[in-house]
Scaffold this active site. Structure first.
Site, PDB file in Angstrom:
ATOM      1  CE  LYS A 139      -3.757  -0.591   2.462  1.00  0.00           C
ATOM      2  NZ  LYS A 139      -4.292  -0.851   3.813  1.00  0.00           N
ATOM      3  NE  ARG A 172      -5.377   3.263   3.834  1.00  0.00           N
ATOM      4  CZ  ARG A 172      -5.463   3.397   2.517  1.00  0.00           C
ATOM      5  NH1 ARG A 172      -4.829   4.392   1.905  1.00  0.00           N
ATOM      6  NH2 ARG A 172      -6.157   2.527   1.802  1.00  0.00           N
ATOM      7  N   GLY A 217      -8.379  -7.236   4.485  1.00  0.00           N
ATOM      8  CA  GLY A 217      -9.173  -7.245   5.705  1.00  0.00           C
ATOM      9  C   GLY A 217      -8.571  -7.985   6.884  1.00  0.00           C
ATOM     10  CG  MET A 259      -2.792  -7.163   9.333  1.00  0.00           C
ATOM     11  SD  MET A 259      -1.117  -6.749   8.937  1.00  0.00           S
ATOM     12  CE  MET A 259      -1.268  -6.313   7.242  1.00  0.00           C
ATOM     13  NE  ARG A 275      -5.851  -4.820  -3.266  1.00  0.00           N
ATOM     14  CZ  ARG A 275      -6.467  -4.824  -2.094  1.00  0.00           C
ATOM     15  NH1 ARG A 275      -5.798  -4.586  -1.002  1.00  0.00           N
ATOM     16  NH2 ARG A 275      -7.748  -5.089  -2.011  1.00  0.00           N
ATOM     17  CG  HIS A 286     -14.072 -11.114   3.829  1.00  0.00           C
ATOM     18  ND1 HIS A 286     -14.398 -12.406   4.149  1.00  0.00           N
ATOM     19  CD2 HIS A 286     -12.765 -10.963   4.097  1.00  0.00           C
ATOM     20  CE1 HIS A 286     -13.327 -12.996   4.641  1.00  0.00           C
ATOM     21  NE2 HIS A 286     -12.326 -12.147   4.616  1.00  0.00           N
ATOM     22  NE  ARG A 343       0.379 -47.514 -13.815  1.00  0.00           N
ATOM     23  CZ  ARG A 343      -0.566 -47.310 -12.923  1.00  0.00           C
ATOM     24  NH1 ARG A 343      -0.302 -47.417 -11.639  1.00  0.00           N
ATOM     25  NH2 ARG A 343      -1.786 -47.002 -13.310  1.00  0.00           N
ATOM     26  NE  ARG A 376       6.174 -50.060 -13.764  1.00  0.00           N
ATOM     27  CZ  ARG A 376       5.615 -49.471 -12.710  1.00  0.00           C
ATOM     28  NH1 ARG A 376       6.298 -48.574 -12.010  1.00  0.00           N
ATOM     29  NH2 ARG A 376       4.383 -49.746 -12.362  1.00  0.00           N
ATOM     30  CB  SER A 415      12.014 -43.112 -16.220  1.00  0.00           C
ATOM     31  OG  SER A 415      10.840 -42.523 -15.718  1.00  0.00           O
ATOM     32  CB  THR A 462       9.982 -39.070  -7.606  1.00  0.00           C
ATOM     33  OG1 THR A 462       8.829 -38.831  -8.412  1.00  0.00           O
ATOM     34  CG2 THR A 462      11.214 -38.534  -8.293  1.00  0.00           C
ATOM     35  CG  ASP A 485       8.696 -47.521  -5.178  1.00  0.00           C
ATOM     36  OD1 ASP A 485       8.289 -47.708  -4.021  1.00  0.00           O
ATOM     37  OD2 ASP A 485       8.251 -48.137  -6.169  1.00  0.00           O
ATOM     38  CB  CYS A 515       7.472 -41.855 -14.657  1.00  0.00           C
ATOM     39  SG  CYS A 515       8.355 -43.116 -13.729  1.00  0.00           S
ATOM     40  CE1 TYR A 553       9.763 -38.755 -19.307  1.00  0.00           C
ATOM     41  CE2 TYR A 553      11.756 -38.821 -20.637  1.00  0.00           C
ATOM     42  CZ  TYR A 553      10.835 -39.457 -19.823  1.00  0.00           C
ATOM     43  OH  TYR A 553      10.990 -40.783 -19.516  1.00  0.00           O
TER      44      TYR A 553
END
Ligand code: ADP
Ligand code: MG
Ligand code: MG
Length: 903
Positions: A27, A97, A106, A108, A364, A482, A589, A648, A795, A798, A800, A862, A882
């Protein structure tokens, strides 16, 4: 000289500017910027956030020199205004303010009309020639000051409904009722005078202290209170939800008061340079004649539209600002244009008209929902206001997610008649059971219920309940109330100002048009149109055929370096993901064909294979299984023609497939020509105490090479047959659960041998393919240099890798994760967003070591993390080729990857 702690603005000049948000708060920085731009801003000064930090580090004491700096800045304001704080003849009034770096609407506190005392009141009456106005301002000051400074900042926690503000409002309501008044404006000067003395008596009685009748006391009380409000309950809980650090602190802005409540030539309002609900390039706003700022946001009076474009069902009979004050409107219109051009983004503005003079009180960057963010970004590129790169950064992954959110199935919606209509404050469709308090919303949500929070209007104390609800419905308030503001920030389905609702909190019910709905009843909202329906309506995806979205994502594609693939196990998923922009499959899979609908036959044959007693019996079952596997793989390779498909090999422990129902067991025993007992024995032999770390993945292939052989043959033959039909299949065969180079080598030798056989059989020179592995065991990441001697691609699995890296079972983490989050041990669920410090380090080591051996090693991810924006950014940073995620997350990954490339 002491450090500069106070920054002045006003009179066409300012010490600060828009870039100083960290120091001056949003502000304050923007007030300074506007002042320098020559926009009419009431003069004032900003006390920095550093003072707030000092305040909290030193038991609410101020740094030395602050009093003098405030004095000096105040003198400057007084000079510009030709008025003085506390001057009996010509008094200056100010507002105090709050304003943090990031807006916390709203959350504060702000105190208006500071400087009104028994000494200055006569002066202001004379100066303004309006006694009624002065006492109206005075009663507001007493209300705000006693609430904010004397109660909240003093740490007093009143009982529910017994806060000083409510008690004072009760006094006012009593008076209005006694006199038969409808609105605040009916109160006479005498009424207000009387009310002010009653207010003061009440404050003394309830809080045990007199309302201060001295201007300097009022000023510093206000400053104290604003700094204290940084640690108020609402502000803290908002910060937690939004992830705003506690250390930032708030700035305090002290600013000359301008009055929108000084008669019919005065007004106050809120506006947006474009429509924040749908992004249309039309100036949009609401205002109230003869009112003070807080009245618009509080939702107590229905605001009027600033112009034709801002009219809605709700306010169409009100007179627009354009009609009521054409000159002022024109000036406001020009200022908003200037500000948008200057900031190069949609602005959210506060303005006040005092006696036909316009003042800007705030600007703003405006909050907006997903559809609006997208439209504005694309429009602004066309208008040459911003670049394509800017546009990519203007839409957050969460906002994009909103565009992919469900809407009510339009066909079903057509058949229903809405029970009520309100303002469309948050888009999309959502439904659930009605609750009437924020606490109930939280509690019911914890019980796994979907709820719609219905309120007369919301206030900042309700935020946690609003968060927990699927949707929010309020009876009062406008598009800038609000509820609308908060829902817009979150992209939550929300309808406000639904005036036909008669909410009865005590009975936990609402009635509308003669119908009554109770707590627990279902309703469904269309937040895009503002329609409320009784009951549960079916939802559907909104993203289909969104042209604007597609051209935006094309821009993203031109910027990103990361490829985006999908995890898909069926041709249908593959096709859907391709439509959403997937450039291949990162995880197919094979075992998926044995689950779910239509899998019975294949599953039966697999089971035969699993419980076979010797390699003879097994080979027979495998031969039978071959045709199913090949068909399945072929379908997906065809759907993803000319794009890489990572296939896989069988991953789960075999025991998982053994049937449990008696009928199935009997059928299997009969087919194998053995007794049930014998079958049970064979199945038992497969039992493992920790199957997830047991005989699975590559380990199956080591023990039963014939199972790998069959799958690899299915892949190559499927590809060969597609080539013969003129297609361009591109399989990448992936071996899971590898921890050592040698186990991988054994499998890949089989693959190479079969590849040659298939080439011969189909008389082909080449089938484009890659052979590689999943990196999901920590050891594999560490010995990646050896593994890369064999693998042409990695690949990262993540899920496991996180499970084994942390030693957290992902199926059991629910039991203790909440404690780990609450106690701040973990910043987030590591199964949702990559733990960059630990698991991320493993990933990086694996990449470095792998690429040292093989420079052009292809690397992707993957795990579930592939669709998480923060994880996507990580993948970009560590140089992956990728990411792969579920079809629905593909657009989000495209955006996140483009943003990562720009950061
Ligand atoms: P918030 O950050 O919660 O919006 P503000 O500081 O913007 O709080 O103030 C609340 C209301 O008071 C706003 O409507 C604002 O326009 C109004 N207001 C604040 N300062 C002044 C002032 N100096 N003159 C007139 N109105 C003011
Ligand atoms: Mg404001
Ligand atoms: Mg795995």
């Amino acid at each position: 000289m002491a450090k500069k702690q106070v920054y002045s603005f006003g009179g066409g000049k300012a010490d600060g500017n828009a870039k100083m948000k960290n120091l001056l708060g949003g502000k304050g920085a923007n007030l300074a910027e506007m002042a320098s731009l020559g926009v009419p801003v009431p003069p004032g000064f900003t006390i920095t956030t550093e003072v707030c930090t000092y305040f909290y580090q030193n038991r609410k004491k101020y740094p030395p020199g602050i009093k003098q700096q405030v004095e000096q800045a105040l003198r400057k304001v007084e000079k510009i205004m030709g008025k003085k704080l506390g001057d009996p003849k010509n008094p200056l009034l100010v507002s105090v303010r709050s304003g943090a770096r990031q807006s916390m609407p709203g959350m504060m506190e702000t105190v208006l009309n500071v400087g009104l005392t028994s000494k200055t009141i006569p002066g202001l009456v004379k100066q303004s020639g309006d006694e009624r106005f002065v006492y109206d301002a005075y009663r507001r000051l007493i209300t705000m000051y006693s609430d904010v400074v004397m109660e909240k900042a003093a740490g007093i926690e009143p009982k529910e409904g017994r806060g000083i503000r409510l008690q004072l409002e009760e006094l006012m309501n009593e008076l209005k009722k006694k006199k038969g008044y409808k609105g605040d404006t009916d109160m006479t000067t005498e009424d207000l005078k009387q009310l002010c003395s009653r207010y003061k008596a009440k404050v003394k009685q309830v809080l045990g202290k007199a309302f201060p009748d001295e201007h300097t006391k009022q000023l510093w009380g206000g400053i104290d209170a604003v700094f204290s409000s940084w640690n108020g309950r609402r502000a803290v809980s908002y910060r937690r939800i939004e992830g705003i650090p506690d250390e930032w602190g708030t700035a305090v802005n002290v600013q000359t008061m301008v009055f929108g409540n000084i008669g019919e030539n005065s007004a106050t309002g809120v506006a947006f340079t474009r429509n924040p609900g749908n992004g249309e390039n039309k100036f949009y706003g609401e205002y109230l004649m003869n009112a003070q700022g807080e009245d618009v946001v509080a939702g107590t009076r229905t605001p009027a539209p600033v112009n034709e474009d801002s009219k809605s069902e709700h306010n169409k009979t009100e007179v627009s600002l354009e009609k009521a004050m054409p000159k002022i409107y024109k000036q406001l219109f020009q200022i908003q244009k200037k500000l948008e051009k200057h900031y190069r983004d949609m602005q959210d503005l506060e303005f006040t008209v005092e006696n036909s003079r316009l003042f800007m009180l705030q600007t703003r960057t405006g909050k907006r929902n997903g559809p609006a963010a997208l439209k504005m970004a694309m429009d602004m590129v066309r208008e040459k206001l911003i670049t394509k790169k800017d546009a990519v950064m203007r839409v957050s992954p969460a906002q994009l997610d909103e565009l992919l959110h469900p809407v009510i199935d339009p066909a079903e919606e057509k058949k229903k008649t809405p029970i009520a209509k309100g303002l469309p404050a948050g888009p999309g469709g959502a439904g659930g059971q009605i609750v009437f308090t924020a606490q109930d919303a939280v509690d019911w949500n914890n019980e796994g219920k979907k709820v719609v929070l219905v309120r007369e209007e919301t206030n900042p104390e309700d935020v946690e309940g609003m968060r927990a609800a699927q949707a929010i419905l309020t009876a009062r308030g406008g598009m800038t109330s609000h509820a609308a503001l908060v829902a817009r920030g979150w992209g939550k389905c929300c309808i406000v100002g639904c005036g036909a609702l008669d909410v009865d909190y005590s009975k936990k019910q609402f009635s509308v048009d003669g119908m009554t709905l109770k707590e627990g009843d279902f309703i469904t909202l269309n937040g895009t149109k503002g329609l409320v329906y009784e009951g549960q309506l079916p939802m559907m995806d909104a993203a289909q055929e969104n042209k604007l979205l597609n051209s935006f994502l094309k821009i993203c594609d031109g910027i990103r370096k990361l490829g985006v693939r999908t995890n898909a196990d069926t041709p249908e998923d593959a096709k859907k993901a391709k439509q959403l922009g997937a450039e291949g499959i990162g995880l197919f899979r094979t075992e998926h064909m044995f689950y779910g609908k239509g899998s019975d036959e294949a599953l039966f044959v697999l089971r035969k294979m699993i419980v076979s007693k010797d390699s003879n019996e097994r080979q027979k079952a495998i031969n039978e299984l071959f045709k199913y596997v090949k068909k399945d793989i072929k379908g997906t390779l065809a759907a993803m023609d000319n794009m890489p498909v990572v296939i896989r090999l069988l991953d789960p422990p075999l025991h998982e497939f053994v049937p449990r129902e008696k009928a199935r067991l009997e059928q299997l025993a009969k087919e194998l020509n053995i007794t049930l007992d014998e079958l049970a024995k064979r199945a038992d032999a497969l039992h493992e105490s920790n199957p997830m770390m047991g005989h699975r993945g590559v380990r199956l292939g080591v023990t039963y090479p014939e199972i790998s052989r069959m799958q690899i043959k299915a892949v190559f033959e499927a590809a060969a047959e597609l080539i013969k039909k003129g297609k361009k299949p591109y399989p990448e065969i992936m071996i899971p659960v590898v921890c050592d180079m040698k186990e991988l080598a054994l499998q890949l030798d089989i693959a190479k041998e079969i590849y040659k056989q298939v080439l011969g059989k189909y008389k082909l020179k080449k089938i484009r393919h890659k052979l590689g592995t999943m990196i999901e065991i920590p050891r594999a990441a560490l010995v990646a240099n050896r593994i890369a001697e064999q693998a042409e691609f990695f690949s990262y699995g993540t899920n496991d890798l996180t499970q084994m890296g942390f030693g957290f079972s992902r199926d059991d983490i629910g039991g203790f994760l909440p404690d780990y989050l609450n106690k701040g041990i973990l910043p987030q669920d590591p199964f949702q967003s990559i733990d960059q410090d630990g698991i991320g380090e493993l990933i990086q080591i694996g990449i470095e070591r792998g690429r040292k051996t093989r420079k052009n090693l292809e690397i992707g991810i993957c795990g579930e993390h592939g669709g998480d924006p923060a994880s996507v950014e990580f993948c970009h940073r560590v140089g992956m080729d990728y990411v792969s995620c579920s079809p629905f997350r593909v657009p989000i990954a495209r955006l996140a990857a483009a943003q990562a490339a720009l950061k």
